[in-house]
Design an enzyme around this catalytic site. Structure first.
Site, PDB file in Angstrom:
ATOM      1  CB  VAL A 278      -0.875   0.101   1.154  1.00  0.00           C
ATOM      2  CG1 VAL A 278      -1.516   1.380   1.638  1.00  0.00           C
ATOM      3  CG2 VAL A 278      -1.986  -0.918   1.159  1.00  0.00           C
TER       4      VAL A 278
ATOM      5  CG  ASP B 237     -10.638 -17.630  11.508  1.00  0.00           C
ATOM      6  OD1 ASP B 237      -9.062 -17.718  12.327  1.00  0.00           O
ATOM      7  OD2 ASP B 237     -11.159 -16.891  12.039  1.00  0.00           O
TER       8      ASP B 237
ATOM      9  NE  ARG C 120     -13.190 -15.468  14.889  1.00  0.00           N
ATOM     10  CZ  ARG C 120     -13.450 -14.657  15.895  1.00  0.00           C
ATOM     11  NH1 ARG C 120     -13.604 -13.548  16.253  1.00  0.00           N
ATOM     12  NH2 ARG C 120     -11.799 -12.993  16.416  1.00  0.00           N
TER      13      ARG C 120
ATOM     14  NE  ARG D 122      -0.554 -38.355  26.639  1.00  0.00           N
ATOM     15  CZ  ARG D 122      -1.013 -39.289  27.442  1.00  0.00           C
ATOM     16  NH1 ARG D 122      -2.041 -40.296  27.341  1.00  0.00           N
ATOM     17  NH2 ARG D 122      -0.330 -40.232  27.992  1.00  0.00           N
TER      18      ARG D 122
HETATM   19  O1  F6P Z   1      -9.346 -14.400  13.499  1.00  0.00           O
HETATM   20  C1  F6P Z   1      -8.125 -15.527  13.895  1.00  0.00           C
HETATM   21  C2  F6P Z   1      -8.375 -15.430  15.196  1.00  0.00           C
HETATM   22  O2  F6P Z   1      -7.533 -16.156  14.715  1.00  0.00           O
HETATM   23  C3  F6P Z   1      -9.422 -17.079  15.229  1.00  0.00           C
HETATM   24  O3  F6P Z   1      -8.640 -18.514  14.468  1.00  0.00           O
HETATM   25  C4  F6P Z   1      -9.563 -17.263  16.599  1.00  0.00           C
HETATM   26  O4  F6P Z   1     -10.714 -17.738  17.672  1.00  0.00           O
HETATM   27  C5  F6P Z   1      -8.941 -16.028  16.890  1.00  0.00           C
HETATM   28  O5  F6P Z   1      -8.874 -14.641  15.666  1.00  0.00           O
HETATM   29  C6  F6P Z   1      -8.662 -15.212  18.805  1.00  0.00           C
HETATM   30  O6  F6P Z   1      -9.088 -14.130  18.631  1.00  0.00           O
HETATM   31  P1  F6P Z   1      -8.462 -13.467  19.204  1.00  0.00           P
HETATM   32  O7  F6P Z   1      -6.720 -12.735  18.997  1.00  0.00           O
HETATM   33  O8  F6P Z   1      -9.056 -11.986  20.150  1.00  0.00           O
HETATM   34  O9  F6P Z   1      -8.012 -14.550  20.573  1.00  0.00           O
END
Ligand code: F6P
Length: 323
Positions: A23, A127, A171, A247
């Protein structure tokens, strides 16, 4: 336009630095002054801006994380927060903003756009759950980190004839789990999109051993109805998998912090540069992403409501190939 700013927001993703650099250098090549906004939308509200020239973004393309810092900012979800941010931008003479981030970040970008501020998004989240890009920034690196871990875990699982449940991020989206599971040769994959029945999973794991395998690798998405430790607990409490050792391993943030792969450096470079070109050309209120190999723009109002389903071919293949 004379002044263009860039910010990174939400969870950091490998390749964000490549996008920031692109950018800044594209903006400079087009004769603009370029600015960095520090700490995402929090920094926008606080007016935490700094001029960035081409030298300021030297030697960052190979670094994970984001040199601008990132944050999740609840204040930006309010109208007052967005108005304050726009006042800060106007105060610094900034007339356009590139927002590098995922769903929450692009919702923020959309809020700025609705209030008339010129903004362009860059599709970035490990994600891969963002509508408007087949692949988002950071996914390739996160998958490679997960794969390294799975390959290593398979070795020790085989030595001990154990079942290992490996939890990956994502997520409420199962993309990382599905792809890492297929590429890592997992025996089972647990996704948020399809509720897992622990009894059936336990049977499947037993079946794996009965078919002569020395290990069972189960890749579990963190957003599934049971996470990896939840499944282990259930197995223990209900005395499932008796006689088998199992585990859980949670990969967590290691997936986010790695240096970007070549693919993510190139993707960040391409999307970041194109975002600058688009906003300069007056095409604002859009997300820059990649669809069927081509750089595309998608209106932010579609991005914030759009859903990106998992590829049905990979879903079917996952089951078939885990035999
Ligand atoms: O959106 C990216 C991510 O790494 C997800 O995979 C995960 O659930 C979330 O962010 C974790 O968020 P934070 O950094 O707020 O703990």
């Amino acid at each position: 336009m004379k002044n263009l700013a860039v910010l990174t927001s939400g969870g950091d993703a490998p390749g964000m630095n490549a996008a920031i650099r692109a950018v800044v250098r594209t903006g400079q090549a087009r004769g603009l002054q370029t600015w960095g906004v520090y700490e995402g939308y929090s920094g926008l509200i606080e007016g935490n801006f700094k001029r960035l020239g081409p030298r300021d973004v030297g030697s960052i393309i190979q670094r994970g994380g984001t040199v601008l810092g990132s944050a999740r900012c609840p204040q930006f979800h309010t109208e007052e927060g967005v108005e304050l941010a726009i006042r800060r931008l106007h105060g610094a003479g900034i007339e356009g903003l590139v927002v590098i981030g995922g769903n929450g970040s692009q919702t923020g970008a959309h809020a700025l756009h609705k209030m008339g501020f010129p903004v362009v998004g860059v599709a970035s989240t490990i994600d891969n759950d963002l509508y408007g890009s087949d692949v988002t920034l950071g996914v390739d690196t996160a998958l490679n980190v997960a794969l390294n871990a799975i390959d290593n875990l398979k070795v020790t699982a085989s030595s001990h004839r154990r079942a290992l449940l490996v939890e990956v991020m994502g997520r409420k989206c199962g993309y990382l789990a599905l792809m890492a599971g297929i590429a890592g040769g997992a025996e089972a994959i647990v996704l948020p999109e399809i509720d897992v029945v622990p009894e059936q999973l336990a049977e499947r794991i037993q079946d794996v051993y009965q078919r002569g395998k020395p290990h069972a690798i189960v890749v579990v998405a963190e957003g599934a109805n049971y996470n990896a430790e939840g499944l282990c607990q259930y197995f223990r409490e209900h005395e499932l998998l008796r006689g088998y050792e199992f585990r859980s391993t949670v990969l967590g943030y290691v997936q986010r912090g790695a240096p970007p792969t070549c693919a993510d450096r190139l993707l960040g470079t391409r999307l970041g540069s194109e975002a600058a070109e688009q906003i300069i050309a007056g095409n604002q209120g859009v997300l820059v992403g990649i669809i069927t190999g081509q750089v595309t723009t998608t209106p932010l109002e579609e991005v914030v409501v759009g859903k990106k389903p998992l590829d049905p071919w990979f879903l079917k293949a996952a089951d078939m190939l885990a035999r």
